[in-house]
Design a protein around this motif. Sequence first.
Motif, PDB file in Angstrom:
ATOM      1  N   LYS A   3       0.752  -1.234  -0.059  1.00 26.48           N
ATOM      2  CA  LYS A   3       0.037  -0.023   0.060  1.00 26.48           C
ATOM      3  C   LYS A   3       0.777   1.134   0.015  1.00 26.48           C
ATOM      4  N   ASP A   4       0.689   2.040  -0.937  1.00 31.15           N
ATOM      5  CA  ASP A   4       1.616   3.384  -0.881  1.00 31.15           C
ATOM      6  C   ASP A   4       0.660   4.596  -0.729  1.00 31.15           C
ATOM      7  N   SER A   5       1.432   5.554  -0.028  1.00 31.38           N
ATOM      8  CA  SER A   5       0.748   6.702   0.373  1.00 31.38           C
ATOM      9  C   SER A   5       1.728   7.888  -0.020  1.00 31.38           C
ATOM     10  N   ALA A   6       1.340   8.934  -0.639  1.00 31.34           N
ATOM     11  CA  ALA A   6       2.261  10.189  -0.751  1.00 31.34           C
ATOM     12  C   ALA A   6       2.296  11.050   0.442  1.00 31.34           C
ATOM     13  N   ILE A   7       3.304  11.700   0.678  1.00 30.23           N
ATOM     14  CA  ILE A   7       3.470  12.552   1.942  1.00 30.23           C
ATOM     15  C   ILE A   7       3.591  13.944   1.302  1.00 30.23           C
ATOM     16  N   GLU A   8       3.069  14.827   1.894  1.00 30.79           N
ATOM     17  CA  GLU A   8       3.464  16.301   1.631  1.00 30.79           C
ATOM     18  C   GLU A   8       4.765  16.554   2.346  1.00 30.79           C
ATOM     19  N   TYR A   9       5.700  16.484   1.636  1.00 34.86           N
ATOM     20  CA  TYR A   9       6.983  16.548   2.260  1.00 34.86           C
ATOM     21  C   TYR A   9       7.794  17.915   2.741  1.00 34.86           C
ATOM     22  N   SER A  10       7.026  18.960   2.037  1.00 35.55           N
ATOM     23  CA  SER A  10       7.712  20.247   2.269  1.00 35.55           C
ATOM     24  C   SER A  10       8.002  20.657   3.568  1.00 35.55           C
ATOM     25  N   THR A  11       6.885  20.141   4.383  1.00 36.04           N
ATOM     26  CA  THR A  11       6.915  20.483   5.826  1.00 36.04           C
ATOM     27  C   THR A  11       7.177  19.651   6.977  1.00 36.04           C
ATOM     28  N   LEU A  12       7.919  18.518   6.353  1.00 42.51           N
ATOM     29  CA  LEU A  12       8.362  17.303   7.402  1.00 42.51           C
ATOM     30  C   LEU A  12       9.729  17.032   7.299  1.00 42.51           C
ATOM     31  N   PRO A  13      10.392  17.669   8.317  1.00 41.47           N
ATOM     32  CA  PRO A  13      12.027  17.497   8.294  1.00 41.47           C
ATOM     33  C   PRO A  13      12.164  16.169   8.931  1.00 41.47           C
ATOM     34  N   THR A  14      13.277  15.515   8.273  1.00 43.59           N
ATOM     35  CA  THR A  14      13.750  14.128   9.053  1.00 43.59           C
ATOM     36  C   THR A  14      15.161  14.266   9.375  1.00 43.59           C
ATOM     37  N   THR A  15      15.424  14.936  10.509  1.00 43.91           N
ATOM     38  CA  THR A  15      16.871  15.208  10.835  1.00 43.91           C
ATOM     39  C   THR A  15      17.328  14.031  11.776  1.00 43.91           C
ATOM     40  N   CYS A  16      16.359  13.478  12.375  1.00 42.43           N
ATOM     41  CA  CYS A  16      16.733  12.229  13.262  1.00 42.43           C
ATOM     42  C   CYS A  16      15.641  11.295  13.584  1.00 42.43           C
ATOM     43  N   SER A  17      15.874  10.218  14.325  1.00 42.45           N
ATOM     44  CA  SER A  17      15.012   9.149  14.509  1.00 42.45           C
ATOM     45  C   SER A  17      13.687   9.620  14.955  1.00 42.45           C
ATOM     46  N   ASN A  18      13.692  10.632  15.899  1.00 39.35           N
ATOM     47  CA  ASN A  18      12.413  11.299  16.568  1.00 39.35           C
ATOM     48  C   ASN A  18      11.561  11.629  15.219  1.00 39.35           C
ATOM     49  N   ASP A  19      12.044  12.403  14.518  1.00 40.81           N
ATOM     50  CA  ASP A  19      11.272  12.991  13.408  1.00 40.81           C
ATOM     51  C   ASP A  19      10.602  11.820  12.479  1.00 40.81           C
ATOM     52  N   CYS A  20      11.421  10.716  12.360  1.00 41.39           N
ATOM     53  CA  CYS A  20      11.189   9.740  11.413  1.00 41.39           C
ATOM     54  C   CYS A  20       9.850   8.903  12.197  1.00 41.39           C
ATOM     55  N   PHE A  21      10.143   8.734  13.570  1.00 35.94           N
ATOM     56  CA  PHE A  21       9.077   7.899  14.326  1.00 35.94           C
ATOM     57  C   PHE A  21       7.827   8.942  14.459  1.00 35.94           C
ATOM     58  N   ASP A  22       7.659  10.174  14.418  1.00 38.03           N
ATOM     59  CA  ASP A  22       6.673  11.093  14.452  1.00 38.03           C
ATOM     60  C   ASP A  22       5.979  10.917  13.052  1.00 38.03           C
ATOM     61  N   ILE A  23       6.534  10.659  12.007  1.00 39.90           N
ATOM     62  CA  ILE A  23       6.057  10.530  10.713  1.00 39.90           C
ATOM     63  C   ILE A  23       5.407   9.279  10.463  1.00 39.90           C
ATOM     64  N   LEU A  24       6.076   8.312  10.926  1.00 43.76           N
ATOM     65  CA  LEU A  24       5.655   6.871  10.789  1.00 43.76           C
ATOM     66  C   LEU A  24       4.243   6.564  11.604  1.00 43.76           C
ATOM     67  N   LYS A  25       4.156   7.541  12.665  1.00 45.67           N
ATOM     68  CA  LYS A  25       2.944   7.252  13.643  1.00 45.67           C
ATOM     69  C   LYS A  25       1.658   7.751  12.836  1.00 45.67           C
ATOM     70  N   ARG A  26       1.980   8.489  12.109  1.00 41.72           N
ATOM     71  CA  ARG A  26       0.719   9.036  11.319  1.00 41.72           C
ATOM     72  C   ARG A  26       0.134   8.057  10.268  1.00 41.72           C
ATOM     73  N   PHE A  27       0.873   7.005   9.971  1.00 45.43           N
ATOM     74  CA  PHE A  27       0.564   5.747   9.132  1.00 45.43           C
ATOM     75  C   PHE A  27       0.140   4.693   9.641  1.00 45.43           C
ATOM     76  N   LEU A  28       0.516   4.317  10.705  1.00 47.34           N
ATOM     77  CA  LEU A  28       0.638   3.131  11.552  1.00 47.34           C
ATOM     78  C   LEU A  28      -0.649   3.156  12.493  1.00 47.34           C
ATOM     79  N   ASP A  29      -1.571   2.111  12.508  1.00 39.95           N
ATOM     80  CA  ASP A  29      -2.834   1.963  12.973  1.00 39.95           C
ATOM     81  C   ASP A  29      -2.655   1.090  14.379  1.00 39.95           C
TER      82      ASP A  29
END
Length: 140
Positions: A3-29
């Motif tokens: 399953k694919d989902s596009a992300i609005e990436y201009s406002t989502l920084p990924t400078t560390c694992s915490n940033d990635c975790f915050d993004i991943l939480k948006r997609f996991l149920d």
Amino acid sequence: MVKDSAIEYSTLPTTCSNDCFDILKRFLDPTITRCQEQFSILGLNTALRPIGWTEISLGGSAETTVDPKIVFRAALQGGYTKIILCHNHPSDAMKPSTADLEITQSLVKSGKLLDLIILDHIIVDSELENFYSFADNNLI
């Protein structure tokens, strides 16, 4: 299953694992992560901005199958140049299993051949409150 989902990436920084975790939480149920293992990838562009999320597999209560061909097909189709691997442990065990370590190393090695860099592998708990980062623990 992919399953694919596009992300609005201009406002989502990924400078560390915490940033990635915050993004991943948006997609996991949590209704799924409480009882089934789910493996997904977060795709990044060359500027390390998220451009997509792909669910690779949904398994049982203790494991899921990760087929490298499906992982890299999704990454290439999505135009990802860098990848964050992610899966959950319904048991809330935050330590990677032997299988987790082996598939991660296999994907890192295979990704290099395709010039697709695996930056991290994040394991999340069932309630999406805690995570373990392979990169933060020098395992990638």
